[in-house]
Design an enzyme around this catalytic site. Structure first.
Site, PDB file in Angstrom:
ATOM      1  N   SER A 192     -37.055   3.375  -2.589  1.00  0.00           N
ATOM      2  CA  SER A 192     -38.360   3.506  -1.939  1.00  0.00           C
ATOM      3  C   SER A 192     -39.188   2.251  -2.160  1.00  0.00           C
ATOM      4  O   SER A 192     -39.106   1.616  -3.202  1.00  0.00           O
ATOM      5  CB  SER A 192     -39.118   4.712  -2.485  1.00  0.00           C
ATOM      6  OG  SER A 192     -40.410   4.719  -1.927  1.00  0.00           O
ATOM      7  N   LYS A 234     -35.018  11.293  -3.740  1.00  0.00           N
ATOM      8  CA  LYS A 234     -35.672  10.448  -2.720  1.00  0.00           C
ATOM      9  C   LYS A 234     -36.206  11.316  -1.573  1.00  0.00           C
ATOM     10  O   LYS A 234     -37.287  11.073  -1.038  1.00  0.00           O
ATOM     11  CB  LYS A 234     -34.681   9.401  -2.201  1.00  0.00           C
ATOM     12  CG  LYS A 234     -35.197   8.557  -1.022  1.00  0.00           C
ATOM     13  CD  LYS A 234     -36.371   7.697  -1.441  1.00  0.00           C
ATOM     14  CE  LYS A 234     -37.077   6.880  -0.388  1.00  0.00           C
ATOM     15  NZ  LYS A 234     -36.625   6.715   0.929  1.00  0.00           N
ATOM     16  N   HIS A 284     -39.287  12.932  -2.779  1.00  0.00           N
ATOM     17  CA  HIS A 284     -40.291  11.854  -2.827  1.00  0.00           C
ATOM     18  C   HIS A 284     -40.895  11.673  -1.427  1.00  0.00           C
ATOM     19  O   HIS A 284     -42.109  11.579  -1.261  1.00  0.00           O
ATOM     20  CB  HIS A 284     -39.626  10.554  -3.312  1.00  0.00           C
ATOM     21  CG  HIS A 284     -40.391   9.299  -2.989  1.00  0.00           C
ATOM     22  ND1 HIS A 284     -40.429   8.758  -1.715  1.00  0.00           N
ATOM     23  CD2 HIS A 284     -41.161   8.489  -3.751  1.00  0.00           C
ATOM     24  CE1 HIS A 284     -41.191   7.679  -1.720  1.00  0.00           C
ATOM     25  NE2 HIS A 284     -41.642   7.494  -2.951  1.00  0.00           N
ATOM     26  N   ASN A 285     -40.046  11.625  -0.417  1.00  0.00           N
ATOM     27  CA  ASN A 285     -40.549  11.427   0.944  1.00  0.00           C
ATOM     28  C   ASN A 285     -41.375  12.629   1.405  1.00  0.00           C
ATOM     29  O   ASN A 285     -42.378  12.463   2.098  1.00  0.00           O
ATOM     30  CB  ASN A 285     -39.384  11.205   1.919  1.00  0.00           C
ATOM     31  CG  ASN A 285     -38.826   9.805   1.815  1.00  0.00           C
ATOM     32  OD1 ASN A 285     -39.001   9.135   0.797  1.00  0.00           O
ATOM     33  ND2 ASN A 285     -38.135   9.347   2.831  1.00  0.00           N
ATOM     34  N   GLU A 343     -44.630  12.265  -0.007  1.00  0.00           N
ATOM     35  CA  GLU A 343     -45.291  11.172   0.737  1.00  0.00           C
ATOM     36  C   GLU A 343     -45.918  11.714   2.035  1.00  0.00           C
ATOM     37  O   GLU A 343     -47.036  11.343   2.387  1.00  0.00           O
ATOM     38  CB  GLU A 343     -44.222  10.124   1.017  1.00  0.00           C
ATOM     39  CG  GLU A 343     -44.655   8.898   1.740  1.00  0.00           C
ATOM     40  CD  GLU A 343     -43.435   7.999   2.022  1.00  0.00           C
ATOM     41  OE1 GLU A 343     -42.641   7.731   1.102  1.00  0.00           O
ATOM     42  OE2 GLU A 343     -43.271   7.595   3.189  1.00  0.00           O
TER      43      GLU A 343
END
Ligand code: ATR
Length: 467
Positions: A128, A182, A185-186, A189
């Site tokens: 990222s 990930k 995480h996105n 986000e």
């Protein structure tokens, strides 16, 4: 001839910048791209001496030190399978394929199993930081065989972003776990961006602030507990001019996505995780893309007139700040809870304090607030809900009334704030000791004889409710 330490396949923005980053760190890098011109373009623009272009996959592979370390930075999905199929006949036992794209974690698990049949290791690595991070230091989330990770670790440590001199990379766990982290995480986000965008529209349409004034608000907030990369770039975005005026006013209000938010929500459903803030953020992007329908509906469907905040603006803005912070906490709390459930389901043994720790620099959701998460998870890796930690309990006590004030005020004005509303809904649902689910159980038993439990005695019951 000197052999290359690593090869990078895929010279789109991320792949090219990672290759340059690795070369800047002193490693010899071989590069390859399906379309030859992109490789040539990299060579024309870069001044690094230790990057070597290859135009035949056999030459590329021959140039690598053994065991060969091959970083794939190609499109996720079929393209990743295609390139693995191209490579497979040339791979030897011990070689390591590293997928640094945004692959779906179940694909990563499948690919890893397939490659292991030939004794080839596979690392699924979340990366990222976007274009800038790839070049100057991303946050890196590697999953897969630990022995393979140990071989690529020195390169990852050199190129990762540094938080107080500590590289933002940590071994996440077995196959699929790196891409899973990930993915979440996105998802987080998406929520972070949606919440900030809702605050922007409130400041614009209800406080009647100019872009410059909104930017100033974000600037001030960025110096406190809301300090984060996303608030920082938002402040700058709102100041950007073009020949018509503020560029932001000319950006079409249709948000697109590449699917990682959707995957996070789909997986939350499978895990029975209440991920409503992230899910609403994905839905908000879908609704935004219905621009022509929204234009039509805006003429047909009625709503209230907006009444501007005219007095006590500073108090309103402070409530807004608190509402944003508490909602952010709730979104992260949901995302990390999902990580905990996935870790249990797949026996990944995820270390939440290390995950929060590598999010602190290089990645899109980097924020001061993650320091709190690191401390909380260091103390208790399996805390059932972040909101129950002493620090966040305290914030909730102080900030919940602000979130409530903002949501009720803005909903009355007819302005859509799905992520703020769902944060409050989750907060109130979670703290409810007696919910309405007794009625749902009674209805299920009434129409389908699904039975129910009682709160005054043990056992399972069925009643003929309509008799
Ligand atoms: P970005 O979003 O940064 O543009 P991407 O779409 O994730 O990047 O990935 C694009 C990269 O995947 C390109 O390097 C592309 O190669 P081309 O330049 O030849 O198009 C690569 N790619 C896509 N499909 C591929 C395939 N089937 N085999 C090999 N490489 C492929």
């Amino acid at each position: 001839m000197k052999k290359n330490d690593i090869g990078v396949i895929g010279m789109a923005v991320m792949g090219r910048n990672l290759a340059l980053n690795i070369a800047k760190s002193g490693y010899n890098v071989a590069i390859f791209n399906r379309t030859i011109n992109k490789t040539k373009d990299v060579m024309l623009k870069c001044s690094e001496k230790n990057i070597s272009p290859y135009f035949l996959i056999q030459d590329f592979l021959r140039s690598l030190k053994k065991p060969r370390r091959i970083l794939l930075m190609v499109q996720s999905g079929q393209a990743t399978d295609d390139i693995i199929n191209v490579l497979t006949p040339y791979l030897n036992s011990g070689d390591i394929i590293i997928d640094g794209g945004n692959s779906f974690y179940k694909d990563t698990i499948r690919r890893s199993k397939d490659l292991l049949k030939n004794n080839v290791s596979f690392l699924g690595v979340g990366i990222s930081g976007g274009e800038y991070g790839a070049l100057n230091g991303p946050s890196i989330m590697p999953g897969g065989q630990k022995s393979a990770y140990d071989i690529v670790k020195p390169i990852f440590k050199s190129i990762a972003s540094k938080f107080k001199n500590q590289p933002c990379v940590a071994y996440i766990g077995p196959n699929g776990s790196g891409h899973y982290v990930k993915m979440v995480h996105n998802g987080i986000e998406y929520a972070d961006m949606q919440l900030i965008s809702e605050v922007y529209i409130i400041l614009k349409n209800i406080v009647n602030y100019s872009n410059k004034e909104i930017s100033d608000v974000f600037d001030i907030w960025n110096q406190g507990e809301l300090n984060s990369y996303l608030i920082d770039i938002t402040k700058n975005i709102l100041r950007k001019k073009d020949h018509n005026g503020d560029l932001i006013d000319y950006v079409l209000d249709e948000a697109v996505n590449k699917g990682t938010g959707k995957w996070t929500c789909q997986d939350a459903l499978d895990l029975h995780e209440s991920l409503n803030v992230i899910t609403e953020s994905v839905f908000a992007r879908y609704v935004s893309s219905l621009k022509s329908q929204r234009m039509l509906a805006s003429k047909i469907l009625s709503g209230p007139n907006v009444s501007l905040v005219s007095s006590h603006k500073d108090d309103f803005i402070e409530d807004l700040r608190k509402a944003l912070y508490l909602s952010k906490i709730i979104a992260y709390s949901q995302g990390f809870s999902q990580l905990g459930s996935a870790s249990k389901k797949y026996y990944w043994n995820l270390k939440c304090h290390e995950i929060a720790s590598i999010f602190r620099s290089g990645c899109i959701i980097q924020a001061d607030f993650l320091n709190q998460l690191v401390e909380i998870y260091k103390y208790d890796n399996i805390i059932i809900n972040l909101l129950l930690s002493p620090y966040f309990q305290d914030i909730s006590k102080q900030y919940q009334s602000s979130l409530r004030k903002i949501v009720s005020y803005v909903v009355k004005q007819g302005i859509a704030i799905p992520a703020l509303v769902s944060s409050l809904t989750y907060y109130d649902s979670y703290r409810t000791s007696q919910s309405s689910a007794n009625l749902i159980q009674a209805q299920r038993d009434c129409f389908g004889a699904h039975t129910y439990k009682r709160n005054d005695k043990s056992g399972v019951y069925h009643t003929n409710w309509l008799e």
